[in-house]
Design a protein around this motif. Structure first.
Motif, PDB file in Angstrom:
ATOM      1  N   GLN A   3      30.185  26.941  -5.473  1.00  0.00           N
ATOM      2  CA  GLN A   3      30.379  27.684  -6.714  1.00  0.00           C
ATOM      3  C   GLN A   3      30.201  26.740  -7.893  1.00  0.00           C
ATOM      4  OE1 GLN A   3      34.146  29.662  -6.741  1.00  0.00           O
ATOM      5  NE2 GLN A   3      33.819  30.637  -4.775  1.00  0.00           N
ATOM      6  N   HIS A   4      29.879  27.315  -9.025  1.00  0.00           N
ATOM      7  CA  HIS A   4      29.721  26.536 -10.254  1.00  0.00           C
ATOM      8  C   HIS A   4      31.082  26.155 -10.803  1.00  0.00           C
ATOM      9  CE1 HIS A   4      25.496  27.633 -10.330  1.00  0.00           C
ATOM     10  NE2 HIS A   4      25.868  28.884 -10.101  1.00  0.00           N
ATOM     11  N   VAL A   5      31.156  24.991 -11.422  1.00  0.00           N
ATOM     12  CA  VAL A   5      32.370  24.572 -12.110  1.00  0.00           C
ATOM     13  C   VAL A   5      32.256  25.068 -13.548  1.00  0.00           C
ATOM     14  CG1 VAL A   5      33.702  22.594 -12.933  1.00  0.00           C
ATOM     15  CG2 VAL A   5      32.709  22.567 -10.629  1.00  0.00           C
ATOM     16  N   ILE A   6      33.296  25.762 -14.001  1.00  0.00           N
ATOM     17  CA  ILE A   6      33.307  26.277 -15.360  1.00  0.00           C
ATOM     18  C   ILE A   6      34.580  25.799 -16.062  1.00  0.00           C
ATOM     19  CG2 ILE A   6      31.870  28.278 -14.842  1.00  0.00           C
ATOM     20  CD1 ILE A   6      34.401  29.977 -14.672  1.00  0.00           C
ATOM     21  N   ASP A   7      34.617  25.991 -17.370  1.00  0.00           N
ATOM     22  CA  ASP A   7      35.767  25.588 -18.170  1.00  0.00           C
ATOM     23  C   ASP A   7      37.058  26.116 -17.548  1.00  0.00           C
ATOM     24  OD1 ASP A   7      36.538  24.246 -20.689  1.00  0.00           O
ATOM     25  OD2 ASP A   7      37.280  26.232 -21.239  1.00  0.00           O
ATOM     26  N   THR A   8      38.061  25.299 -17.476  1.00  0.00           N
ATOM     27  CA  THR A   8      39.401  25.554 -16.920  1.00  0.00           C
ATOM     28  C   THR A   8      39.474  25.475 -15.394  1.00  0.00           C
ATOM     29  OG1 THR A   8      39.412  27.982 -16.815  1.00  0.00           O
ATOM     30  CG2 THR A   8      40.080  26.966 -18.931  1.00  0.00           C
ATOM     31  N   THR A   9      38.378  25.147 -14.711  1.00  0.00           N
ATOM     32  CA  THR A   9      38.441  24.914 -13.265  1.00  0.00           C
ATOM     33  C   THR A   9      39.409  23.764 -13.016  1.00  0.00           C
ATOM     34  OG1 THR A   9      36.195  25.717 -12.827  1.00  0.00           O
ATOM     35  CG2 THR A   9      37.102  24.155 -11.251  1.00  0.00           C
ATOM     36  N   GLN A  10      40.278  23.920 -12.035  1.00  0.00           N
ATOM     37  CA  GLN A  10      41.289  22.905 -11.737  1.00  0.00           C
ATOM     38  C   GLN A  10      40.693  21.720 -10.969  1.00  0.00           C
ATOM     39  OE1 GLN A  10      44.854  22.928 -12.450  1.00  0.00           O
ATOM     40  NE2 GLN A  10      44.007  24.361 -13.926  1.00  0.00           N
ATOM     41  N   LEU A  11      40.984  20.510 -11.470  1.00  0.00           N
ATOM     42  CA  LEU A  11      40.578  19.265 -10.836  1.00  0.00           C
ATOM     43  C   LEU A  11      41.815  18.548 -10.319  1.00  0.00           C
ATOM     44  CD1 LEU A  11      38.141  17.865 -13.556  1.00  0.00           C
ATOM     45  CD2 LEU A  11      37.574  19.292 -11.581  1.00  0.00           C
ATOM     46  N   THR A  23      37.772  20.529 -19.242  1.00  0.00           N
ATOM     47  CA  THR A  23      37.397  21.108 -20.524  1.00  0.00           C
ATOM     48  C   THR A  23      35.921  20.814 -20.746  1.00  0.00           C
ATOM     49  OG1 THR A  23      39.614  20.729 -21.408  1.00  0.00           O
ATOM     50  CG2 THR A  23      37.862  21.126 -23.008  1.00  0.00           C
ATOM     51  N   VAL A  24      35.111  21.832 -20.826  1.00  0.00           N
ATOM     52  CA  VAL A  24      33.662  21.673 -20.955  1.00  0.00           C
ATOM     53  C   VAL A  24      33.276  21.464 -22.425  1.00  0.00           C
ATOM     54  CG1 VAL A  24      31.419  22.766 -20.584  1.00  0.00           C
ATOM     55  CG2 VAL A  24      33.238  23.054 -18.896  1.00  0.00           C
ATOM     56  N   THR A  39      28.858  20.264 -16.756  1.00  0.00           N
ATOM     57  CA  THR A  39      27.742  19.418 -16.330  1.00  0.00           C
ATOM     58  C   THR A  39      28.256  18.017 -16.024  1.00  0.00           C
ATOM     59  OG1 THR A  39      27.105  18.438 -18.460  1.00  0.00           O
ATOM     60  CG2 THR A  39      26.251  20.667 -17.973  1.00  0.00           C
ATOM     61  N   GLU A  40      27.359  17.193 -15.505  1.00  0.00           N
ATOM     62  CA  GLU A  40      27.711  15.821 -15.141  1.00  0.00           C
ATOM     63  C   GLU A  40      28.186  15.001 -16.345  1.00  0.00           C
ATOM     64  OE1 GLU A  40      24.158  13.961 -13.575  1.00  0.00           O
ATOM     65  OE2 GLU A  40      22.961  14.766 -15.214  1.00  0.00           O
ATOM     66  N   GLU A  41      27.924  15.470 -17.562  1.00  0.00           N
ATOM     67  CA  GLU A  41      28.375  14.746 -18.752  1.00  0.00           C
ATOM     68  C   GLU A  41      29.791  15.127 -19.186  1.00  0.00           C
ATOM     69  OE1 GLU A  41      25.587  14.401 -21.951  1.00  0.00           O
ATOM     70  OE2 GLU A  41      24.005  13.733 -20.603  1.00  0.00           O
ATOM     71  N   ASP A  42      30.407  16.064 -18.467  1.00  0.00           N
ATOM     72  CA  ASP A  42      31.808  16.403 -18.738  1.00  0.00           C
ATOM     73  C   ASP A  42      32.692  15.429 -17.952  1.00  0.00           C
ATOM     74  OD1 ASP A  42      31.659  18.656 -20.542  1.00  0.00           O
ATOM     75  OD2 ASP A  42      30.785  19.761 -18.862  1.00  0.00           O
ATOM     76  N   GLU A  78      20.147  21.825 -20.262  1.00  0.00           N
ATOM     77  CA  GLU A  78      19.764  20.887 -21.328  1.00  0.00           C
ATOM     78  C   GLU A  78      19.605  19.456 -20.792  1.00  0.00           C
ATOM     79  OE1 GLU A  78      22.887  21.532 -24.237  1.00  0.00           O
ATOM     80  OE2 GLU A  78      21.602  22.949 -25.294  1.00  0.00           O
ATOM     81  N   GLY A  79      18.993  19.326 -19.607  1.00  0.00           N
ATOM     82  CA  GLY A  79      18.731  18.008 -19.029  1.00  0.00           C
ATOM     83  C   GLY A  79      19.915  17.374 -18.327  1.00  0.00           C
ATOM     84  N   LYS A  80      21.024  18.115 -18.164  1.00  0.00           N
ATOM     85  CA  LYS A  80      22.223  17.594 -17.501  1.00  0.00           C
ATOM     86  C   LYS A  80      22.485  18.434 -16.258  1.00  0.00           C
ATOM     87  CE  LYS A  80      23.617  18.252 -21.680  1.00  0.00           C
ATOM     88  NZ  LYS A  80      24.169  18.397 -22.983  1.00  0.00           N
ATOM     89  N   LYS A  81      22.697  17.785 -15.122  1.00  0.00           N
ATOM     90  CA  LYS A  81      22.946  18.518 -13.882  1.00  0.00           C
ATOM     91  C   LYS A  81      24.270  19.260 -13.960  1.00  0.00           C
ATOM     92  CE  LYS A  81      20.295  15.507 -10.896  1.00  0.00           C
ATOM     93  NZ  LYS A  81      20.309  14.652  -9.713  1.00  0.00           N
ATOM     94  N   GLU A  82      24.263  20.530 -13.478  1.00  0.00           N
ATOM     95  CA  GLU A  82      25.497  21.309 -13.488  1.00  0.00           C
ATOM     96  C   GLU A  82      26.395  20.878 -12.329  1.00  0.00           C
ATOM     97  OE1 GLU A  82      24.675  25.486 -13.017  1.00  0.00           O
ATOM     98  OE2 GLU A  82      23.776  25.194 -11.067  1.00  0.00           O
TER      99      GLU A  82
END
Length: 109
Positions: A3-11, A23-24, A39-42, A78-82
């Motif tokens: 599944q995709h990681v989205i804002d507020t996903t628990q780490l 926080t994305v 994305t990998e930049e978060d 935008e050039g960043k892996k999700e």
């Protein structure tokens, strides 16, 4: 299926005591269920990734020190892996950050 990681996903850090939501901030237009995709930049400490309670290595506040996300998707925003729920991020202190609970809502049929 990952599944995709989205804002507020628990780490969770395997050396920390408390999960924390991501926080994305890396992009502002791709979303799922009204929440931005990560994305990998978060990976900025205290911005994207908050402290994980007490660190089992330092025996003090588990302030994240992320190095790099691994196992990201081949799809880019935008050039960043999700990020996916199988993505992990090494911490320079010695822990490993991973997804513990997705924020995505799925409807059962």
């Amino acid at each position: 299926m990952p599944q995709h990681v989205i804002d507020t996903t628990q780490l969770q850090c395997d050396k920390g005591t408390t999960p924390t939501p991501i926080t994305v901030t890396s992009q502002s237009f791709m979303s799922i269920d009204g929440k931005l995709q990560a994305t990998e930049e978060d990976n900025q400490p205290n911005i994207n990734i908050k402290p994980f309670g007490i660190c089992g290595i330092l025996r003090s506040s588990c302030t994240p020190s992320p190095v790099k996300w691994d196992n990201a998707s081949n799809f880019e925003i935008e050039g960043k892996k999700e990020l996916l729920d199988i993505s992990t991020c090494r911490c320079s202190v010695g822990g490993k950050i991973s997804v513990v609970k997705s924020a995505q809502n799925f409807m059962e049929e």
